[in-house]
Design a protein around this motif. Structure first.
Motif, PDB file in Angstrom:
ATOM      1  N   CYS A 144       4.199 -26.759 -27.790  1.00  0.00           N
ATOM      2  CA  CYS A 144       3.314 -26.218 -28.829  1.00  0.00           C
ATOM      3  C   CYS A 144       2.880 -24.796 -28.495  1.00  0.00           C
ATOM      4  N   LYS A 145       2.693 -24.522 -27.226  1.00  0.00           N
ATOM      5  CA  LYS A 145       2.239 -23.204 -26.797  1.00  0.00           C
ATOM      6  C   LYS A 145       3.403 -22.266 -26.501  1.00  0.00           C
ATOM      7  N   GLU A 146       4.634 -22.721 -26.822  1.00  0.00           N
ATOM      8  CA  GLU A 146       5.840 -21.902 -26.645  1.00  0.00           C
ATOM      9  C   GLU A 146       5.946 -21.362 -25.222  1.00  0.00           C
ATOM     10  N   SER A 147       5.684 -22.227 -24.261  1.00  0.00           N
ATOM     11  CA  SER A 147       5.679 -21.776 -22.866  1.00  0.00           C
ATOM     12  C   SER A 147       7.072 -21.747 -22.253  1.00  0.00           C
ATOM     13  N   SER A 184      13.836 -18.489 -23.838  1.00  0.00           N
ATOM     14  CA  SER A 184      13.847 -18.171 -25.268  1.00  0.00           C
ATOM     15  C   SER A 184      14.507 -19.277 -26.085  1.00  0.00           C
ATOM     16  N   VAL A 185      15.500 -19.963 -25.487  1.00  0.00           N
ATOM     17  CA  VAL A 185      16.162 -21.056 -26.207  1.00  0.00           C
ATOM     18  C   VAL A 185      15.185 -22.200 -26.433  1.00  0.00           C
ATOM     19  N   TRP A 186      14.428 -22.531 -25.418  1.00  0.00           N
ATOM     20  CA  TRP A 186      13.439 -23.606 -25.535  1.00  0.00           C
ATOM     21  C   TRP A 186      12.387 -23.231 -26.568  1.00  0.00           C
ATOM     22  N   LYS A 187      11.951 -21.982 -26.568  1.00  0.00           N
ATOM     23  CA  LYS A 187      10.929 -21.560 -27.516  1.00  0.00           C
ATOM     24  C   LYS A 187      11.448 -21.623 -28.952  1.00  0.00           C
ATOM     25  N   SER A 188      12.674 -21.198 -29.150  1.00  0.00           N
ATOM     26  CA  SER A 188      13.219 -21.149 -30.506  1.00  0.00           C
ATOM     27  C   SER A 188      13.480 -22.544 -31.069  1.00  0.00           C
TER      28      SER A 188
END
Length: 336
Positions: A144-147, A184-188
């Motif tokens: 949720c926090k795009e960590s 960045s892949v996990w965040k996207s």
């Protein structure tokens, strides 16, 4: 004093409490690699089945504690999602680190984490258990926090003396690969990787299998206590009831998470933050009616049932495949 580049920072939480054996065994395994820096922020006591509850507008006690091998450990009188939110959005774990770079000592300010891992949970989190799970919620809060990488780990045993060391050995290659992966892949993809580990010696585990979330879930059994009393505020007669786990509604569907664990596989299930069928179906239908999307946007070389033997290189492949599925699913959601 460290060396450049700095080691990845790993945050560990759980829902069984900061001194639970699953967390301690996981931390010990991570520390022994000497490949990452380990931090712990976890509930002071057991908070199982707390789902994604958080405390708002109330004081939460926070205190330092000792977890061997960690750079810093903090216990929180709250829920798993509270602990991760605190660790990610406050300066509690910010620090300056002195490293050697090009032969010169240099101070580097560090914050955030390269991996958030929740577990190792006492009991599986297969199927619909993810809805109730504080362990999964801890990892979900990180997403949720795009960590970046967020992984939940659970062992298929409710024993407090189960072989958490074997479970940690199975999870370790996945965690090291994730800590060094592209954030960045996990965040996207807004992906949480839900990992369930069979309760057996490490050498008997078959490997890693990509699975889907099944319908596995325990039913509730209610028992009423005989004590009745009058509520001081309302004057009403009240009694107390206890919810205990009842019969298991299992799911033996091939390639489901619970099926894989029962077959001796470490189950890897990518979970999305967005669970709205309408959003997925609408985007898919619009894409089909307007234009055919690129094959890479909706197709994947892997599917449920894809499996890999144990080992660091295979763990990295399994992790990459899980992310590939998440990327494809995410692309279906956003196509228009």
């Amino acid at each position: 004093m460290g060396t450049w580049p700095c080691k990845p920072r790993v945050l560990v939480t759980n829902d069984d409490g900061i001194h639970a054996p699953g967390l301690l065994q996981l931390v010990e395994a991570l520390v022994q690699t000497n490949a990452v820096q380990v931090f712990v922020c976890a509930p002071e006591r057991e908070a199982s089945a707390s789902s994604h509850g958080v405390c708002t507008a109330v004081k939460m006690r926070v205190a330092p504690t000792v977890v061997p091998g960690t750079r810093k450990a903090v216990k929180v009188w709250g829920r798993p999602a509270d602990t991760v939110m605190l660790a990610l959005t406050s300066p509690l774990f910010d620090e300056d680190e002195t490293v050697m770079r090009n032969g010169q000592a240099e101070t580097v300010s560090r914050s955030g984490f390269d991996l958030v891992v929740s577990g190792i949970n006492r009991g599986d989190n297969c199927g619909l258990h993810v809805v109730y799970s504080g362990t999964v919620a801890g990892a979900r809060e990180a997403a949720c926090k795009e960590s970046g990488p967020a992984i939940a780990l659970s062992l298929d045993s409710y024993s407090r003396v189960a072989s958490y060391g074997d479970a940690a050995s199975a999870a370790l290659p996945l965690l090291l690969a994730a800590a060094n992966s592209d954030k960045s892949v996990w965040k996207s993809t807004e992906c949480v990787l839900n990992v369930n580990i069979p309760n057996c010696p490490f050498e008997l585990m078959k490997g890693y299998m990509l699975t889907f979330q099944g319908r596995h879930c325990y039913k509730a059994t209610w028992s009423a206590m005989e004590v009745e009393e009058t509520d001081d505020e309302t004057g009403e007669r009240v009694m107390y009831v206890v919810n205990t786990s009842g019969a298991l509604r299992g799911d033996s569907t091939v390639y489901s998470d619970s099926w894989a664990v029962q077959q001796g596989w470490v189950s890897l299930t990518p979970l999305a933050l967005h669970s709205c069928y309408t959003r997925i179906l609408t985007a898919t239908n619009e894409a089909a009616s307007v234009r055919r999307p690129p094959a890479s946007a909706v197709e994947s070389d892997v599917k449920a049932g894809s499996s890999w033997k144990m080992g660091s290189s295979n763990a990295a492949k399994a992790l990459e495949a899980s992310l590939q599925v998440a990327v494809c699913a995410r692309n279906l959601q956003v196509l228009s």
